[in-house]
Design an enzyme around this catalytic site. Structure first.
Site, short mmCIF file in Angstrom:
data_model
loop_
_atom_site.label_atom_id
_atom_site.label_comp_id
_atom_site.label_asym_id
_atom_site.label_seq_id
_atom_site.Cartn_x
_atom_site.Cartn_y
_atom_site.Cartn_z
CG HIS A 356 -1.97 -1.02 1.22
ND1 HIS A 356 -3.23 -0.83 0.68
CD2 HIS A 356 -1.93 -2.28 1.66
CE1 HIS A 356 -3.93 -1.95 0.82
NE2 HIS A 356 -3.16 -2.84 1.41
CE LYS A 545 -6.41 13.87 0.22
NZ LYS A 545 -6.47 12.66 -0.57
NE ARG A 546 -3.91 9.95 10.14
CZ ARG A 546 -3.62 9.07 11.07
NH1 ARG A 546 -4.44 8.05 11.32
NH2 ARG A 546 -2.53 9.18 11.80
CE LYS A 551 -2.53 10.59 3.05
NZ LYS A 551 -3.18 9.76 2.01
CB THR A 653 -10.15 4.70 -1.09
OG1 THR A 653 -9.59 5.05 0.17
CG2 THR A 653 -9.49 3.44 -1.62
CE LYS A 657 -14.05 5.93 0.93
NZ LYS A 657 -13.09 5.99 2.04
C1 26Q Z 1 3.27 0.25 10.43
C2 26Q Z 1 4.11 -0.14 11.47
C3 26Q Z 1 3.97 0.38 12.74
C4 26Q Z 1 2.97 1.29 12.99
C5 26Q Z 1 2.12 1.69 11.96
C6 26Q Z 1 2.27 1.19 10.67
C7 26Q Z 1 1.36 1.61 9.59
C8 26Q Z 1 0.00 1.73 9.82
C9 26Q Z 1 -0.87 2.13 8.81
C10 26Q Z 1 1.83 1.86 8.31
C11 26Q Z 1 0.96 2.25 7.29
C12 26Q Z 1 -0.40 2.38 7.54
C13 26Q Z 1 -1.39 2.79 6.54
C14 26Q Z 1 -1.17 2.92 5.26
C15 26Q Z 1 -2.25 3.36 4.35
O1 26Q Z 1 -3.36 3.65 4.77
N1 26Q Z 1 -1.98 3.43 3.05
C16 26Q Z 1 -3.01 3.83 2.10
O2 26Q Z 1 -3.66 2.67 1.64
C17 26Q Z 1 -4.77 2.98 0.84
C18 26Q Z 1 -5.48 1.69 0.49
O3 26Q Z 1 -4.74 0.96 -0.42
C19 26Q Z 1 -4.34 3.74 -0.40
O4 26Q Z 1 -5.48 4.11 -1.12
C20 26Q Z 1 -3.53 4.96 -0.03
O5 26Q Z 1 -2.99 5.57 -1.19
C21 26Q Z 1 -2.41 4.57 0.92
O6 26Q Z 1 -1.74 5.73 1.38
#
Ligand code: 26Q
Length: 808
Positions: A356, A545-546, A551, A653, A657
């Site tokens: 991702h 978004k986050r 971004k 995503t 929406k």
């Molecule tokens: C990893 C290790 C330790 C702590 C946290 C994490 C961690 C947690 C969440 C690393 C990454 C995430 C989230 C990533 C994320 O949301 N990526 C998004 O995924 C979406 C679905 O595929 C995409 O549409 C987005 O582009 C992408 O940014």
């Protein structure tokens, strides 16, 4: 066959729960009790169908999908479940008959916020589609006590509050201590010879108990029900009796407390790893409980693990559950007695990995020392996987050292989870066309040369029933009328029929009226919860978004400042009222992100206090952006900001929406925006900025922010204004980031390179807004062509190309 529920049936069922489950008398009934009673009624319906689904799947010996994710951002479930079960009207009627408003009851439900953002919400949308497509699937995650924090804005700054969702949201959970598993941490390894074979014995470990809390998932238009299994951590001993007896009551409960911390809280970081040992514990606890549970069920069903890979496919949502690979190897070798090669064959064919992100700081790596200490056997197996993979790599690339290093699973005292997944999985997929190409040509270039067929693309999708039909009922009604029924609910590409009305003035006007009404509804809602009044005559221009530098919320802010400066200098100019809405949570430790939130709030306050501008220009930061807020906001949005630096946003995503709800996109050619552009063309969205390859090229040639700053007077005034700040808070750090080199690299996200093109895109958008017929036609085309972004399509592709399972 589905049973038909009348309002009377529903009311009786709800009253039954109030009396029997809660022992509530007529007079004591309040909204909270109604919500919980409704949840219990639906839960019963789903549990019954769930049991029937499970029996049918078992009888049919079908291959099952196991979707593993550390995050499921479910949001609310009451309306979703009632809708999918076909009892929404009956339930609403019953609630009204009992003297309550359905909308108030829905509002009682807290979001199940067991995720950070896109990756977590994707898992939730896919659960809905997998179930709707009759795929035998189970979601697995952790039952965090506290989900993603609640965000408050105090003096312009983000403050985090705990999200105790289970007090109410727990109504959906069915706890099953009978199906608990044991997870082992720490300890020592001993090798013993037995019947001529070397065995590894794990001893002196600490045990944590995993208890499943199941949430049933109903599909739309089917009796099929799947399960989301959430693991809760408990100690095997509630109390140390010796300590208790000696009066040390708190210390006596210490062990229980330690175990429970594992599922206490969701890590609030996204796209940034914090190498905390508790996070590693969470991941292994999750993976071990899940693999043991599905191995146990497989054995009950088939009596052997030989065919495990034929009957199971484990999809891992990013690398967070990567330890399924060594864990399954461990069970196959140490518990079932298979050889390495047999175990490897089964494991590799059971696991598929979705990537991702390509951000370097988000690629998961763990210190070998931590793993060795916490998970000695898992470490041993990972090390051996790495050794064998390296041999293969060296053979294929004739001992090219740079390639060996890049592809290593273990290197420089670290375990690299992405390479582990590439080595140990049968498929690797990206989440949009562009993202997959970047994986193939860059991030996993060499692995892709070695095994090209392994690398696949599945462009993300969203649950269009939730994000369109349910959250935008007025638009749903129009679509049903124009497309001849509600067929699009199960066949989202039928939305295309809307294109036939592109020149129907009446339809375009109705579309405009629906948007206007949704803007007013949202404005009323926001006024009620926050006291802020939006100017409904303004363009609702939204970025939610986050908060992350890539971004580029800051680029949006820069454009707004430019516009504000212009209006401030010429208050009598022709100016289309414009409402900029932001919503974003920042990871609590991400300083720059928090500074940007503060900057947005400072700007918002400054403009709101400027008598010359406040009626034409409005900036509002929406507190606590979450799934349930998004459901209210999307239908009211007119402009969707998707402005990441090209090559950085894997898919997005939110963009989908907005599109489905008829907002027009201002965006870069990044992630799924590229595929939106494929179907919309230049005429139906506002594209701008560098392309991914141009970004790389400019980086190689040396991106020179100073040059842009010197040459563009508007840009210079904006950047200087950011430095000087608004509410007396200067932003020297942000200023530095925009203009100067950090560790030899100037701003990775190249805001200044895209600034002028971005302002031009905003200008084109505003100009188009004046022509409401044209605008509404573009909006119609967006809705009409959004069908490919339904999660049903994505899930069908996973089923066909990766899982090899049947679907409806
Ligand atoms: C990893 C290790 C330790 C702590 C946290 C994490 C961690 C947690 C969440 C690393 C990454 C995430 C989230 C990533 C994320 O949301 N990526 C998004 O995924 C979406 C679905 O595929 C995409 O549409 C987005 O582009 C992408 O940014």
């Amino acid at each position: 066959m589905q049973q038909i529920y009348t309002i009377q049936d529903m009311e009786e069922a709800i009253r039954g729960k109030l009396r029997l489950h809660y022992g509530i008398s007529e007079k004591e009934v309040n909204e909270e009790y109604i919500f919980k009673a409704c949840a219990l009624v639906l839960r019963d319906m789903m549990a019954l169908r769930g049991a029937e689904t499970a029996e049918a799947v078992q009888r049919g010996h079908e291959r099952q999908v196991h979707y593993l994710s550390l995050e499921f951002l479910m949001g609310r479930s009451l309306m979703k479940n009632a809708y999918n079960l076909g009892v929404l009207d009956a339930m609403n009627g019953a609630i009204e008959k009992m003297g309550f408003k359905p909308a108030d009851i829905f509002e009682m439900e807290p979001d199940a916020g067991l995720g950070n953002g896109g990756l977590g919400r994707l898992a939730a949308c896919y659960l809905d589609s997998m179930t709707t497509l009759d795929i035998p699937a189970t979601g697995y995650s952790l039952c965090y006590d506290l989900g993603i924090f609640k965000q408050r804005i105090v003096d312009g700054q983000q403050v985090e509050l705990p999200d105790d969702w289970k007090a109410m949201g727990g109504a959906w959970l069915i706890r099953k201590p009978e199906e608990r598993e044991e997870v082992h941490f720490g300890g020592k390894l001993r090798e013993v010879w037995h019947n001529g074979h070397l065995h590894v014995v794990h001893e002196d470990y600490n045990t944590v108990i995993a208890i499943p809390c199941d949430m049933e998932i109903a599909g739309y238009g089917t009796d099929h029900v799947n399960t989301l299994r959430l693991w809760e951590a408990r100690s095997p001993r509630t109390l140390d009796m010796a300590l208790f007896a000696s009066g040390q009551y708190v210390r006596a409960t210490e062990e229980q407390t330690m175990a429970q911390t594992i599922t206490k809280i969701l890590y609030p970081n996204d796209e940034h790893i914090e190498g905390k040992s508790l996070r590693l514990k969470q991941q292994y606890f999750f993976v071990s409980a899940t693999v043991q549970s599905l191995v146990r069920k497989h054995l009950e069903n088939y009596g052997t693990l030989k065919n495990f890979h034929e009957k199971n496919i484990i999809q891992i949502n990013d690398t967070h559950p990567a330890m399924v690979i060594p864990e399954l190897m461990r069970i196959l070798m140490d518990e079932a007695g298979y050889s390495w090669d047999e175990s490897w064959e089964i494991t590799r064919n059971s696991v598929a990995y979705t990537n991702h992100t390509v951000l370097a700081e988000a690629l998961e790596r763990w210190p070998q020392s931590l793993m060795e200490r916490l998970l000695p056997r898992i470490w041993q197996i990972i090390d051996e996987i790495g050794r064998r993979y390296q041999k293969k790599v060296e053979e294929f690339f004739h001992h090219n050292h740079a390639i060996t290093e890049k592809m290593a699973v273990v290197w420089g005292g670290e375990v690299r989870m992405a390479n582990l997944c590439v080595a140990g999985g049968s498929a690797v997929n990206g989440v949009s066309g562009l993202h997959t190409e970047i994986l193939r040509n860059d991030v996993f270039r060499e692995a892709c040369q070695m095994e090209p067929a392994k690398f696949k693309n599945v462009t993300n999708g969203i649950d269009h029933r939730r994000w369109l039909s349910q959250s935008n009922p007025a638009l749903d009604r129009l679509i049903c009328e124009l497309t001849g029924g509600d067929g699009y609910l199960l066949h989202p590409t039928q939305l295309q029929k809307l294109d036939d009305y592109a020149d129907d003035a009446q339809v375009l006007e109705r579309l405009g009226r629906i948007k206007r009404q949704n803007k007013e509804d949202f404005t009323r809602y926001l006024k009620r919860i926050s006291g802020v009044t939006l100017n409904t005559d303004g363009i609702f221009d939204v970025q939610v978004k986050r908060l992350h530098e890539y971004k580029r919320q800051l680029l949006n802010v820069m454009q707004i400042i430019a516009s504000y400066q212009q209006l401030h200098d010429s208050p009598n100019m022709d100016f289309t009222p414009h409402v900029y809405l932001f919503g974003a949570k920042a990871a609590p430790g991400y300083k720059v992100a928090k500074d940007i939130i503060r900057l947005i709030n400072g700007l918002a306050k400054q403009i709101a206090g400027d008598p010359l501008c406040k009626d034409k220009l409005q900036v509002v930061f929406l507190e606590n952006y979450c799934v349930s807020l998004a459901e209210k906001l999307m239908p009211a949005s007119e402009v969707s900001q998707q402005i990441s630096t090209a090559g950085k946003e894997a898919s997005g995503t939110g963009n989908m929406k907005f599109m489905m709800n008829g907002a027009l996109t201002i965006g870069t050619l990044d992630g799924a925006n590229v595929e939106m552009h494929d179907v919309l063309g230049d005429d139906n969205m506002f594209l701008f900025g560098l392309h991914a390859d141009e970004v790389e090229e400019m980086k190689r040639g040396g991106y020179d922010p100073q040059g842009f700053y010197q040459r563009d007077g508007i840009l210079r005034a904006v950047v200087d204004q950011i430095r000087d700040g608004f509410d007396g808070v200067r932003n020297d750090e942000l200023y530095e980031r925009l203009l100067f080199n950090h560790y030899g690299v100037a701003d990775d996200y190249m805001l200044l390179a895209d600034f002028a093109a971005y302002c031009d895109a905003e200008r084109r958008m505003v100009e188009t807004y004046h022509d409401s017929v044209r605008w509404n036609r573009m909006s119609l085309h967006n809705i009409a062509r959004s069908g490919i972004f339904a999660a049903d399509r994505s899930v069908a592709e996973y089923a066909d190309n990766i899982w090899h399972v049947n679907h409806k």
